[in-house]
Motif scaffolding. Structure first.
Motif, PDB file in Angstrom:
ATOM      1  N   MET A 101      55.271  73.985  31.883  1.00 51.50           N
ATOM      2  CA  MET A 101      55.382  74.950  30.732  1.00 51.50           C
ATOM      3  C   MET A 101      55.610  74.140  30.027  1.00 51.50           C
ATOM      4  SD  MET A 101      56.754  78.922  30.199  1.00 51.50           S
ATOM      5  CE  MET A 101      57.310  78.488  28.573  1.00 51.50           C
ATOM      6  N   SER A 102      54.029  74.518  29.258  1.00 51.69           N
ATOM      7  CA  SER A 102      53.662  73.836  27.912  1.00 51.69           C
ATOM      8  C   SER A 102      54.639  74.450  27.482  1.00 51.69           C
ATOM      9  CB  SER A 102      52.336  73.976  27.653  1.00 51.69           C
ATOM     10  OG  SER A 102      51.361  73.090  29.068  1.00 51.69           O
ATOM     11  N   PRO A 103      54.642  73.767  26.069  1.00 51.78           N
ATOM     12  CA  PRO A 103      55.645  73.750  25.066  1.00 51.78           C
ATOM     13  C   PRO A 103      55.050  75.164  24.536  1.00 51.78           C
ATOM     14  CG  PRO A 103      55.532  71.720  25.064  1.00 51.78           C
ATOM     15  CD  PRO A 103      54.737  71.570  26.389  1.00 51.78           C
ATOM     16  N   LEU A 104      54.995  74.884  23.256  1.00 55.40           N
ATOM     17  CA  LEU A 104      54.818  76.570  22.722  1.00 55.40           C
ATOM     18  C   LEU A 104      54.309  75.201  21.085  1.00 55.40           C
ATOM     19  CD1 LEU A 104      53.534  78.825  21.255  1.00 55.40           C
ATOM     20  CD2 LEU A 104      56.134  79.582  20.089  1.00 55.40           C
ATOM     21  N   LEU A 105      55.323  74.370  20.854  1.00 56.60           N
ATOM     22  CA  LEU A 105      55.174  73.246  19.611  1.00 56.60           C
ATOM     23  C   LEU A 105      55.612  72.214  20.610  1.00 56.60           C
ATOM     24  CD1 LEU A 105      54.131  72.589  16.871  1.00 56.60           C
ATOM     25  CD2 LEU A 105      56.815  73.013  15.675  1.00 56.60           C
ATOM     26  N   GLN A 106      54.268  71.003  20.005  1.00 53.89           N
ATOM     27  CA  GLN A 106      54.367  69.858  21.029  1.00 53.89           C
ATOM     28  C   GLN A 106      53.688  68.571  19.154  1.00 53.89           C
ATOM     29  OE1 GLN A 106      55.385  68.439  24.094  1.00 53.89           O
ATOM     30  NE2 GLN A 106      55.361  66.860  23.056  1.00 53.89           N
ATOM     31  N   LEU A 107      54.539  67.782  18.765  1.00 51.85           N
ATOM     32  CA  LEU A 107      54.494  66.660  18.248  1.00 51.85           C
ATOM     33  C   LEU A 107      54.501  65.322  19.177  1.00 51.85           C
ATOM     34  CD1 LEU A 107      55.945  68.983  16.220  1.00 51.85           C
ATOM     35  CD2 LEU A 107      56.174  66.541  14.502  1.00 51.85           C
ATOM     36  N   SER A 108      53.829  64.705  19.081  1.00 53.38           N
ATOM     37  CA  SER A 108      53.814  63.678  19.922  1.00 53.38           C
ATOM     38  C   SER A 108      52.534  62.334  18.566  1.00 53.38           C
ATOM     39  CB  SER A 108      51.792  63.864  20.747  1.00 53.38           C
ATOM     40  OG  SER A 108      52.486  64.708  21.701  1.00 53.38           O
ATOM     41  N   ASP A 109      53.186  61.215  18.561  1.00 55.42           N
ATOM     42  CA  ASP A 109      53.567  60.153  17.623  1.00 55.42           C
ATOM     43  C   ASP A 109      52.405  60.333  17.058  1.00 55.42           C
ATOM     44  OD1 ASP A 109      54.511  58.373  19.659  1.00 55.42           O
ATOM     45  OD2 ASP A 109      52.973  59.116  20.905  1.00 55.42           O
ATOM     46  N   VAL A 110      53.491  61.381  16.246  1.00 55.04           N
ATOM     47  CA  VAL A 110      53.236  61.504  14.455  1.00 55.04           C
ATOM     48  C   VAL A 110      53.153  60.864  13.110  1.00 55.04           C
ATOM     49  CG1 VAL A 110      53.199  63.661  13.452  1.00 55.04           C
ATOM     50  CG2 VAL A 110      53.552  64.460  15.068  1.00 55.04           C
ATOM     51  N   VAL A 111      52.468  60.421  12.917  1.00 52.49           N
ATOM     52  CA  VAL A 111      52.653  59.297  11.718  1.00 52.49           C
ATOM     53  C   VAL A 111      51.885  60.067  10.076  1.00 52.49           C
ATOM     54  CG1 VAL A 111      52.326  56.895  11.025  1.00 52.49           C
ATOM     55  CG2 VAL A 111      52.279  57.254  13.333  1.00 52.49           C
TER      56      VAL A 111
END
Length: 236
Positions: A1-11
């Motif tokens: 199941m996809s996350p509700l909130l997803q941060l990916s490699d945030v700079v």
């Protein structure tokens, strides 16, 4: 199941000063997640980046499967994220009730929405002070009001930055009790606070950040069993 909130490699950062170095974080629907770390490690910058209050230099932030990091903050809030900011930031010249209804919305047509009656049931003290202005409330009452105001937007995700900072032990317990109620009702929560013991009881997962990077993540059970991690990164 996809996350509700997803941060990916945030700079991200301020001016020429980089603060976040590839932040990775996810919150599932109905999950309570904490963001932990010493002061100045990037926790509030992470929250501001999620809410569109601070620009993301690189990386991606997705909410409910859609990228939101390029949206203005009011659009992000409208998508279903409620923020209880550090410092509360309630309207001092409005009454408690006016503060609560000022941002009230039920955009997703929730069948049992958060309204005045539900907020007052969660925080009876606000009901008692409903006619008082924001600047007439104690710090604890202001924090209850800030939480109630966020709930009145009927969010799918509630974010609290320093949930109990500066509050008395008795008021802190009231806040923890309210958050436990929200968790049981299925509210997704992203929480920043320095009081580790109640967080270990409340949260499903913890992310510890050091200088803008996640250096540890895991369950409450795993963090409880890792005193060396607590000492190294939290000073616990």
């Amino acid at each position: 199941m996809s996350p509700l909130l997803q941060l990916s490699d945030v700079v991200s950062g301020y001016g020429r000063s980089q603060v976040l170095y590839g932040m990775q974080l996810s919150v599932q629907a109905g999950q309570c997640v904490t963001l932990l770390g010493r002061n100045g490690m990037g926790k509030t910058t992470t929250v501001k980046s999620i809410m569109g209050l601070h620009p993301v230099w690189r990386g991606e932030i997705c909410f409910a499967g859609t990228a939101i990091h390029t949206l203005p903050s009011y659009r992000i809030a409208q998508r279903g994220i409620g923020l209880v900011p550090e410092g509360r930031q309630i309207f001092p010249n409005l009454s408690v009730e006016e503060n609560l209804v000022a941002t009230a919305a039920n955009r997703k047509r929730v069948t049992a929405p958060w309204d005045l009656a539900r907020v007052y049931a969660l925080f009876p003290r606000l009901h008692e002070r409903s006619g008082n202005f924001g600047n007439q409330l104690s710090g604890g009452e202001q924090q209850m009001l800030a939480i109630g105001r966020a709930l009145m937007t009927n969010p799918e995700l509630l974010i609290l930055d320093e949930a109990t900072e500066g509050l008395s032990p008795l008021v802190r317990q009231e806040i923890w009790t309210a958050l436990a109620v929200l968790r049981r009702e299925g509210m997704a929560i992203l929480l920043i606070d320095k009081n580790l013991a109640p967080l270990l009881k409340l949260a499903d997962r913890h992310y510890i950040i050091e200088k803008g990077r996640v250096v540890w993540d895991g369950s409450s059970e795993a963090l409880r069993a890792a005193p060396q991690v607590q000492q190294a990164y939290l000073g616990a």
